[in-house]
Write an enzyme that holds these catalytic residues in place. Sequence first.
Site, mmCIF file in Angstrom:
data_model
loop_
_atom_site.group_PDB
_atom_site.id
_atom_site.type_symbol
_atom_site.label_atom_id
_atom_site.label_comp_id
_atom_site.label_asym_id
_atom_site.label_seq_id
_atom_site.Cartn_x
_atom_site.Cartn_y
_atom_site.Cartn_z
ATOM 1 N N ASP A 105 -1.151 -6.159 -0.098
ATOM 2 C CA ASP A 105 -1.443 -5.496 1.172
ATOM 3 C C ASP A 105 -2.936 -5.273 1.342
ATOM 4 O OD1 ASP A 105 0.683 -5.034 2.861
ATOM 5 O OD2 ASP A 105 1.271 -3.148 1.919
ATOM 6 N N LYS B 42 -1.255 -9.393 2.991
ATOM 7 C CA LYS B 42 -0.448 -8.948 4.125
ATOM 8 C C LYS B 42 -1.262 -7.956 4.935
ATOM 9 C CE LYS B 42 3.245 -6.011 3.703
ATOM 10 N NZ LYS B 42 2.820 -4.837 4.509
ATOM 11 N N ASP C 24 0.837 -1.205 0.000
ATOM 12 C CA ASP C 24 0.000 0.000 0.000
ATOM 13 C C ASP C 24 0.875 1.259 0.000
ATOM 14 O OD1 ASP C 24 0.891 -0.155 2.598
ATOM 15 O OD2 ASP C 24 -1.093 -0.037 3.528
ATOM 16 N N SER C 25 2.197 1.073 -0.018
ATOM 17 C CA SER C 25 3.099 2.203 -0.267
ATOM 18 C C SER C 25 2.809 2.808 -1.634
ATOM 19 C CB SER C 25 4.563 1.737 -0.201
ATOM 20 O OG SER C 25 4.765 0.603 -1.013
ATOM 21 N N GLU D 79 9.609 -4.341 10.010
ATOM 22 C CA GLU D 79 10.015 -3.037 9.437
ATOM 23 C C GLU D 79 10.503 -2.076 10.514
ATOM 24 O OE1 GLU D 79 7.236 -1.104 6.783
ATOM 25 O OE2 GLU D 79 8.450 0.724 6.710
ATOM 26 N N GLU E 159 -1.076 -5.409 8.671
ATOM 27 C CA GLU E 159 -0.212 -4.842 9.703
ATOM 28 C C GLU E 159 -0.801 -5.059 11.087
ATOM 29 O OE1 GLU E 159 0.662 -0.721 8.949
ATOM 30 O OE2 GLU E 159 1.326 -1.122 6.891
HETATM 31 O O1 KIV Z 1 3.562 -1.062 1.594
HETATM 32 C C1 KIV Z 1 4.687 -1.546 1.453
HETATM 33 O O2 KIV Z 1 5.361 -1.337 0.445
HETATM 34 C C2 KIV Z 1 5.195 -2.391 2.514
HETATM 35 C C3 KIV Z 1 6.642 -2.778 2.471
HETATM 36 C C4 KIV Z 1 7.499 -1.615 2.523
HETATM 37 C C5 KIV Z 1 6.977 -3.802 3.478
HETATM 38 O O3 KIV Z 1 4.473 -2.762 3.376
#
Ligand code: KIV
Length: 285
Positions: free
Chosen positions: A101, A131, A62-63, A200, A133
């Site tokens: 994510d 994924k 989600d970056s 992280e 968090e």
């Molecule tokens: O959103 C993302 O890119 C991430 C990674 C940096 C681990 O969660």
Amino acid sequence: MSTFQIDTATSRANPTPAPMKRLTVPAIRNAKGKDPIVVLTAYTIRMAQILDPHCDMLLVGDSLGQVLYGLPSSVPVSLDMMIAHGAAVVRGSYHSLVVIDMPFGSYEESPQQAFRSAARIMKETGAAAVKLEGGEAMAETVAFLAARGIPVVGHVGLTPQAVNALGGYGARGRSQEEYAKLIGDAKAIAGAGAFALVVEGVIEPLAIEMTRAIDIPTIGIGGSKECDGQVLVIDDMLGMFDRVPRFVKKYAELAEQIDSAVGQYAADVRSRAFPTIEQTYQPKG
Ligand code: KIV
């Protein structure tokens, strides 16, 4: 039948490689303590095609909110955004396990909400895993998903979706109390059935202790070389941004190369040096 057909034969991004066997969740899970697991983020088909042969996992992070959309954090990223980019990355890869994510707000309310969001992601993208968090507080949700056929990667330490609660992106685990809490988080997520854990932005001894304390692979980003694998945001490591976190190593300076190429193009257009006879159609015969 759809009235809209795409002529993929003429698409620049049309991949026709001999399909490779895609890595599976058990293969990644079993890589604990073996050769380091190579992970990069990917958000688009062409980048996925380029990264795929080199990676074990592609993470549709989600970056993408900050990297592609210029958002101030990952908080505003929606499920629809993740699904659109996730499907493109699955289409562009044959070898890597694709993990998507779960965005902020799509899973925290209850295990049932998380299941509905994760099921949508998997059905609409073809990805093999999601994924999410969070530490101990998300363990019940991880167990709920894992028991229902949804492979989960956990993410502890600096959790960017919690930036408002954390007050910034500083490294975690500097106080004894936080250190102990984060070890507990890693154990809780591994014990709940996650098959890998992103660690992280934590002090290195904590990343090492987490890696030793749990029986699933840790994937470090600002962690330690002793983690079972490493991940970076692709645009960071390719040099697309001037400012990057301390944990990034730049392997290229793409922004500079693009600037120079586009500057040359602009100069050619303005001086009428482009296009030449080679880039124009002439009458036949
Ligand atoms: O959103 C993302 O890119 C991430 C990674 C940096 C681990 O969660």
